[in-house]
Motif scaffolding. Sequence first.
Motif, PDB file in Angstrom:
ATOM      1  N   SER A 123     -17.004  -5.434  -3.589  1.00  0.00           N
ATOM      2  CA  SER A 123     -16.761  -6.038  -2.277  1.00  0.00           C
ATOM      3  C   SER A 123     -15.693  -5.269  -1.506  1.00  0.00           C
ATOM      4  CB  SER A 123     -16.302  -7.490  -2.449  1.00  0.00           C
ATOM      5  OG  SER A 123     -15.956  -8.074  -1.204  1.00  0.00           O
ATOM      6  N   ALA A 124     -15.770  -5.355  -0.186  1.00  0.00           N
ATOM      7  CA  ALA A 124     -14.666  -4.916   0.677  1.00  0.00           C
ATOM      8  C   ALA A 124     -14.049  -6.192   1.230  1.00  0.00           C
ATOM      9  CB  ALA A 124     -15.174  -4.015   1.798  1.00  0.00           C
ATOM     10  N   THR A 125     -13.039  -6.707   0.556  1.00  0.00           N
ATOM     11  CA  THR A 125     -12.454  -8.003   0.891  1.00  0.00           C
ATOM     12  C   THR A 125     -11.240  -7.815   1.791  1.00  0.00           C
ATOM     13  OG1 THR A 125     -13.170  -8.903  -1.248  1.00  0.00           O
ATOM     14  CG2 THR A 125     -11.487 -10.139  -0.034  1.00  0.00           C
ATOM     15  N   CYS A 126     -11.412  -8.067   3.078  1.00  0.00           N
ATOM     16  CA  CYS A 126     -10.287  -7.968   4.010  1.00  0.00           C
ATOM     17  C   CYS A 126      -9.403  -9.202   3.871  1.00  0.00           C
ATOM     18  CB  CYS A 126     -10.796  -7.821   5.438  1.00  0.00           C
ATOM     19  SG  CYS A 126     -11.707  -6.288   5.714  1.00  0.00           S
ATOM     20  N   ILE A 127      -8.085  -8.994   3.914  1.00  0.00           N
ATOM     21  CA  ILE A 127      -7.123 -10.071   3.684  1.00  0.00           C
ATOM     22  C   ILE A 127      -6.054 -10.047   4.765  1.00  0.00           C
ATOM     23  CG2 ILE A 127      -5.401 -11.003   2.059  1.00  0.00           C
ATOM     24  CD1 ILE A 127      -7.018  -9.741  -0.205  1.00  0.00           C
ATOM     25  N   ALA A 128      -5.728 -11.232   5.282  1.00  0.00           N
ATOM     26  CA  ALA A 128      -4.677 -11.368   6.300  1.00  0.00           C
ATOM     27  C   ALA A 128      -3.778 -12.533   5.933  1.00  0.00           C
ATOM     28  CB  ALA A 128      -5.288 -11.584   7.689  1.00  0.00           C
ATOM     29  N   PHE A 129      -2.487 -12.413   6.279  1.00  0.00           N
ATOM     30  CA  PHE A 129      -1.529 -13.474   5.960  1.00  0.00           C
ATOM     31  C   PHE A 129      -0.306 -13.307   6.846  1.00  0.00           C
ATOM     32  CE2 PHE A 129      -1.288  -9.917   3.006  1.00  0.00           C
ATOM     33  CZ  PHE A 129       0.014  -9.475   3.175  1.00  0.00           C
ATOM     34  N   HIS A 130       0.496 -14.368   6.907  1.00  0.00           N
ATOM     35  CA  HIS A 130       1.746 -14.303   7.651  1.00  0.00           C
ATOM     36  C   HIS A 130       2.833 -13.658   6.783  1.00  0.00           C
ATOM     37  CE1 HIS A 130       0.487 -17.751  10.589  1.00  0.00           C
ATOM     38  NE2 HIS A 130      -0.067 -16.603  10.876  1.00  0.00           N
ATOM     39  N   GLU A 131       3.769 -13.024   7.424  1.00  0.00           N
ATOM     40  CA  GLU A 131       4.805 -12.268   6.737  1.00  0.00           C
ATOM     41  C   GLU A 131       5.561 -13.109   5.713  1.00  0.00           C
ATOM     42  OE1 GLU A 131       6.856  -8.824   5.783  1.00  0.00           O
ATOM     43  OE2 GLU A 131       5.131  -9.066   7.123  1.00  0.00           O
ATOM     44  N   LYS A 132       5.768 -14.381   6.016  1.00  0.00           N
ATOM     45  CA  LYS A 132       6.527 -15.249   5.113  1.00  0.00           C
ATOM     46  C   LYS A 132       5.835 -15.430   3.770  1.00  0.00           C
ATOM     47  CE  LYS A 132       4.546 -19.663   6.708  1.00  0.00           C
ATOM     48  NZ  LYS A 132       3.930 -19.992   5.394  1.00  0.00           N
ATOM     49  N   ASP A 133       4.534 -15.181   3.717  1.00  0.00           N
ATOM     50  CA  ASP A 133       3.768 -15.398   2.488  1.00  0.00           C
ATOM     51  C   ASP A 133       3.413 -14.099   1.772  1.00  0.00           C
ATOM     52  OD1 ASP A 133       3.604 -18.242   2.609  1.00  0.00           O
ATOM     53  OD2 ASP A 133       2.096 -18.056   4.192  1.00  0.00           O
ATOM     54  N   ILE A 134       4.131 -13.026   2.087  1.00  0.00           N
ATOM     55  CA  ILE A 134       3.744 -11.717   1.563  1.00  0.00           C
ATOM     56  C   ILE A 134       3.749 -11.672   0.039  1.00  0.00           C
ATOM     57  CG2 ILE A 134       6.119 -10.804   1.763  1.00  0.00           C
ATOM     58  CD1 ILE A 134       4.795  -8.094   2.482  1.00  0.00           C
ATOM     59  N   LYS A 135       4.720 -12.305  -0.604  1.00  0.00           N
ATOM     60  CA  LYS A 135       4.777 -12.277  -2.068  1.00  0.00           C
ATOM     61  C   LYS A 135       3.618 -13.050  -2.684  1.00  0.00           C
ATOM     62  CE  LYS A 135       9.757 -11.525  -2.613  1.00  0.00           C
ATOM     63  NZ  LYS A 135      11.011 -12.053  -3.196  1.00  0.00           N
ATOM     64  N   LYS A 136       3.338 -14.217  -2.136  1.00  0.00           N
ATOM     65  CA  LYS A 136       2.224 -15.010  -2.658  1.00  0.00           C
ATOM     66  C   LYS A 136       0.893 -14.335  -2.361  1.00  0.00           C
ATOM     67  CE  LYS A 136       4.579 -19.475  -2.481  1.00  0.00           C
ATOM     68  NZ  LYS A 136       4.588 -20.856  -1.910  1.00  0.00           N
ATOM     69  N   ALA A 137       0.802 -13.710  -1.195  1.00  0.00           N
ATOM     70  CA  ALA A 137      -0.437 -13.037  -0.826  1.00  0.00           C
ATOM     71  C   ALA A 137      -0.757 -11.892  -1.778  1.00  0.00           C
ATOM     72  CB  ALA A 137      -0.356 -12.527   0.602  1.00  0.00           C
ATOM     73  N   GLN A 138       0.269 -11.281  -2.354  1.00  0.00           N
ATOM     74  CA  GLN A 138       0.037 -10.161  -3.261  1.00  0.00           C
ATOM     75  C   GLN A 138      -0.798 -10.580  -4.459  1.00  0.00           C
ATOM     76  OE1 GLN A 138       0.759  -6.919  -2.516  1.00  0.00           O
ATOM     77  NE2 GLN A 138      -0.596  -6.632  -4.274  1.00  0.00           N
ATOM     78  N   ASN A 139      -0.649 -11.837  -4.884  1.00  0.00           N
ATOM     79  CA  ASN A 139      -1.481 -12.345  -5.976  1.00  0.00           C
ATOM     80  C   ASN A 139      -2.951 -12.351  -5.587  1.00  0.00           C
ATOM     81  OD1 ASN A 139       0.687 -12.841  -7.741  1.00  0.00           O
ATOM     82  ND2 ASN A 139       1.048 -14.867  -6.854  1.00  0.00           N
ATOM     83  N   VAL A 140      -3.216 -12.714  -4.334  1.00  0.00           N
ATOM     84  CA  VAL A 140      -4.590 -12.743  -3.841  1.00  0.00           C
ATOM     85  C   VAL A 140      -5.125 -11.322  -3.711  1.00  0.00           C
ATOM     86  CG1 VAL A 140      -6.082 -13.473  -1.936  1.00  0.00           C
ATOM     87  CG2 VAL A 140      -4.162 -14.923  -2.640  1.00  0.00           C
ATOM     88  N   VAL A 141      -4.303 -10.432  -3.167  1.00  0.00           N
ATOM     89  CA  VAL A 141      -4.708  -9.034  -3.016  1.00  0.00           C
ATOM     90  C   VAL A 141      -5.041  -8.440  -4.385  1.00  0.00           C
ATOM     91  CG1 VAL A 141      -3.957  -6.718  -2.355  1.00  0.00           C
ATOM     92  CG2 VAL A 141      -3.389  -8.683  -0.894  1.00  0.00           C
ATOM     93  N   SER A 142      -4.184  -8.652  -5.355  1.00  0.00           N
ATOM     94  CA  SER A 142      -4.404  -8.109  -6.699  1.00  0.00           C
ATOM     95  C   SER A 142      -5.690  -8.655  -7.303  1.00  0.00           C
ATOM     96  CB  SER A 142      -3.220  -8.438  -7.610  1.00  0.00           C
ATOM     97  OG  SER A 142      -2.035  -7.830  -7.141  1.00  0.00           O
ATOM     98  N   LEU A 143      -5.939  -9.932  -7.064  1.00  0.00           N
ATOM     99  CA  LEU A 143      -7.137 -10.569  -7.604  1.00  0.00           C
ATOM    100  C   LEU A 143      -8.393  -9.910  -7.050  1.00  0.00           C
ATOM    101  CD1 LEU A 143      -7.891 -13.057  -9.424  1.00  0.00           C
ATOM    102  CD2 LEU A 143      -8.241 -14.302  -7.293  1.00  0.00           C
ATOM    103  N   PHE A 144      -8.424  -9.717  -5.728  1.00  0.00           N
ATOM    104  CA  PHE A 144      -9.636  -9.174  -5.104  1.00  0.00           C
ATOM    105  C   PHE A 144      -9.745  -7.664  -5.253  1.00  0.00           C
ATOM    106  CE2 PHE A 144      -9.836 -13.391  -3.289  1.00  0.00           C
ATOM    107  CZ  PHE A 144     -11.206 -13.639  -3.315  1.00  0.00           C
ATOM    108  N   GLN A 145      -8.656  -7.002  -5.588  1.00  0.00           N
ATOM    109  CA  GLN A 145      -8.769  -5.573  -5.903  1.00  0.00           C
ATOM    110  C   GLN A 145      -9.600  -5.363  -7.164  1.00  0.00           C
ATOM    111  OE1 GLN A 145      -4.619  -4.440  -5.934  1.00  0.00           O
ATOM    112  NE2 GLN A 145      -4.755  -3.484  -3.907  1.00  0.00           N
ATOM    113  N   ASN A 146      -9.653  -6.379  -8.009  1.00  0.00           N
ATOM    114  CA  ASN A 146     -10.515  -6.313  -9.187  1.00  0.00           C
ATOM    115  C   ASN A 146     -11.987  -6.398  -8.818  1.00  0.00           C
ATOM    116  OD1 ASN A 146      -8.413  -6.201 -11.146  1.00  0.00           O
ATOM    117  ND2 ASN A 146      -8.096  -8.401 -10.920  1.00  0.00           N
TER     118      ASN A 146
END
Length: 258
Positions: A123-146
């Motif tokens: 998949s090409a999973t595009c991800i967007a989030f607000h700056e305040k959630d950057i640390k939590k968003a990294q978990n989502v990014v890492s998940l979909f990089q798989n």
Amino acid sequence: MKIHIIGGGNLGVAIAKGLSKFSHGNQITITRRNTSSILYLEQLGVNVSTDNKYEIQDADIIILTIKPYQIDIVLAEILPVISNKIIASAVSGLSIENLQNKIGASNSAIRIMPNIASQFGASATCIAFHEKDIKKAQNVVSLFQNLGTAPIIDEKLMDAATVLAASGTAFALRYIRASMQAGIEIGFDWQTALAISAQTVKGAAEMIMEEQIHPEQLIDRVTTPQGCTIAGLNEMEMHGFSSSLIRGIKTSLKQIKG
């Protein structure tokens, strides 16, 4: 991590399959009102339930793969029993701000746009989030990089991402179908024509991703003066090959934006 997918349609199932194959060590749950068609996922180690709240309190990430009209109904059901959760939404047209307002400050809204190739780790999973959630968003990014690639984009481009990455799957498949049909016309049976066309597209995509260069540079490698490739390309362009694809993508985007 414990991942809770609400919405067992094509996209939700593709994500569940992909996670079970390519992201090891996670506990995955997927919910659907009628689970009869997805019970086979249990053979992959995925929990299947008709209850959207099934063990959702323990989830690290909640993924919403539901229709826009279902969002308020689903949130009304799960919000009373969750807090401090990452909610990754693949709901078309639902902005981060609107989702954040609905789920409250104790939860974090992330917007994602995967496609059904998730089940093959492509998949090409595009991800967007607000700056305040950057640390939590990294978990989502890492998940979909798989499950393929997971580019972080500006939210204003998310509708465009829907067209390019999700609808784009159908556009690419239509090219493969046309190539297969041409293969039949020039002498192949349909199975052989399809196998050649699909593998050729896969090879072209892998070259682009590996070398990270402009497509025309790779096209130059397979075109020779007065050769058959350039003759075919020029004929396609005379009949609007590139322009029709561009117009189709832009029309799809207009449809999303209403």
